[in-house]
Design an enzyme around this catalytic site. Sequence first.
Site, mmCIF file in Angstrom:
data_model
loop_
_atom_site.group_PDB
_atom_site.id
_atom_site.type_symbol
_atom_site.label_atom_id
_atom_site.label_comp_id
_atom_site.label_asym_id
_atom_site.label_seq_id
_atom_site.Cartn_x
_atom_site.Cartn_y
_atom_site.Cartn_z
ATOM 1 N N ASP A 39 38.470 38.604 40.049
ATOM 2 C CA ASP A 39 37.509 38.883 41.111
ATOM 3 C C ASP A 39 36.125 38.353 40.710
ATOM 4 O OD1 ASP A 39 36.419 39.845 43.400
ATOM 5 O OD2 ASP A 39 36.873 41.947 43.036
ATOM 6 N N TYR A 76 42.800 47.766 39.813
ATOM 7 C CA TYR A 76 42.670 47.739 41.266
ATOM 8 C C TYR A 76 43.825 48.420 41.990
ATOM 9 C CZ TYR A 76 38.694 44.509 41.582
ATOM 10 O OH TYR A 76 37.458 43.941 41.526
ATOM 11 N N ASP A 78 34.611 37.163 28.538
ATOM 12 C CA ASP A 78 33.156 36.962 28.452
ATOM 13 C C ASP A 78 32.835 35.564 27.920
ATOM 14 O OD1 ASP A 78 34.452 38.052 26.296
ATOM 15 O OD2 ASP A 78 32.766 39.237 25.582
ATOM 16 N N LYS A 102 40.731 40.264 28.341
ATOM 17 C CA LYS A 102 39.904 41.014 27.396
ATOM 18 C C LYS A 102 40.827 41.738 26.412
ATOM 19 C CE LYS A 102 36.085 42.095 27.030
ATOM 20 N NZ LYS A 102 35.061 41.560 26.078
#
Length: 423
Positions: A312, A152, A288, A222
Site C-alpha cells: 500500500d 489488513y 525501509d 520487514k
Amino acid sequence: MANEGKITMGGNGQLLVPDFPVIPFIEGDGIGPDIWKASVRVFDAAIEKTFGSRKKIVWKKVLAGEEAFHKTGEWMPAETMQIFKDYLVAIKGPLTTPVGGGIRSLNVLLRQELDLYVCQRPIKYFEGVPSPMWQPEKVDMVIFRENTEDIYSGIEYMTGTEENKKLLHFLTDELKTKKIRFPETSSIGIKVVSREGSERLIRAAIQYAIDNKLPSVTLVHKGNIMKFTEGAFKIWGYELAEREFPHHTYTWSQWETTKKERGEAVANEDMRIAAVGGKVIIKDAIADNFLQQALLAPQNYSIIATLNLNGDYISDALAAQVGGIGIAPGANINYKTGNAVFEATHGTAPKFANTNSMNPSSLILSGVMMFEYMGWRDVADRIKAAIGKTIRQKTVTVDFYNLMQDAQLLSTSAFGDAVIKNL
Ligand code: NAD
C-alpha cells in the site's frame, strides 16, 4: 454479433477472449462519469484502429456506489457482484466509501468476494510528466501487492471491548507474553500471513517477469523484525522460486557466484542485462531500505513482490515518483479463476465532480492493463504510445498543466480527443 460473449477461462489456465467480448463496467462516483466517458472513447477508437470491424468490446453497464444506492438502496448490489464473477474481466472508476453501515470499502468488498489476491500496479515514467525525481525515466517497476491478508485482514479489537479483554487474557495468561507494554489501554490487531497466500502472490510475480522477459523479482519485507510473518514471506518466496521455477530463475547469491566464476565484476547495474541471459533474478530487500533505494537507484528494481501493508505504502510512494495520482493505473487479479478488476487508483475527488477537468489517464492506463491481460497487446501499445505523445505535446489536464511550462490546458474530454488523434 457473431462470436459475442463472455470471456472465459480455458482448461490450460489461459483466458478465452471472443472477438466481441462483453465487459462490465462501473462508471464510478464523483469524477468517475467524466473520466469514464473520455476513457471509453479512447478504448473504442484504439480497438477500431487496430482491428477495424473484426473486434469490438460490448460494454455492459453495472451499478455500484452512489448511483446503485439511489436506484436500489444497496451500495454494491448482489447482481453486480454476480456479473463481475461471471464475466471475469471488468473495469471501474472510483467509488465513494460509504460512511457507516459496516462496509469498510466497496473496493475491499470486491477484492474479498472475488478473492483478487494480486494488486498489480505498473510504475513507469512518461516523458514530459512533471516529476520530483532527477531522472524519473529510470523508474520502471511493476508492484505485486498481496491483496487478501496481512494486518489488513480486519481482525482488530478496540481497547476496552470484551473481545479485546479475552484476547489479552489469552496472550498474557496462556501464552505468557510480557511484551504488551500497556495492556490496559492497548487496542490489538492481528497480522495473518500464510504460506499459500504468499506463494500464490510470488508465483504470479515470477511468472509475469518470465512472460515479459524482465530481469528481477525483489521480495520486499520487514522480516528482520517480523520474523514469522514477513520473514517467512521472504523464505517461502525463495523456496518457491527454486522449487517451481528452477530453469527460469537465479537467486541473487547464485547469480553473484556465477558471475564471479566467469571472472566478471558483480554490480547492481548489471540487473537489466541479466534478463538477456534468460533468467530472472530473485532477490529481497527490507522495506525501509527499499524505499530509499527506489529513490537512489530505481534502475535496479523491476518486479516488486510484497505484503499488503508494505504494498500500500510502496504503490503510492512510487506512483508519486512518476507523476502521481492522476496517471497511476491498477488491477486486482485472481490468476487462477481469471477474475480481474481494472481500476483508476485515485478516489472520487468529489470537489471536482462534473467539472470535466480531471485527468482520465489513470483509468485509460487501467484499460491498457486490461487489454494486455486479454492478450490485445497491440491495442494496449497503441494507447500507451498515444498518451505518451499527447503529454510530450504538452496538451494536458489541470494537474499537469499547473506543474509544466508552456503547456496547453485541456478538459477531460478534450484530453480524450487529443489521445484519440494521436492513436
Ligand atoms: P481522491 O483521490 O479522490 O482525491 C484527492 C485529490 O487528488 C483530489 O482532490 C485531486 O486534487 C487529486 N486527484 C484525484 N484524482 C485525480 C485525477 N484523475 N486527476 C487529477 N487530480 C486528481 O482522494 P480522497 O479525497 O481521499 O477520497 C475521495 C473519496 O474517494 C472517498 O470516498 C474515498 O474513500 C474514495 N476512494 C476511492 C478509491 C477507489 O474507488 N479506488 C480510492 C481512493 C479513495
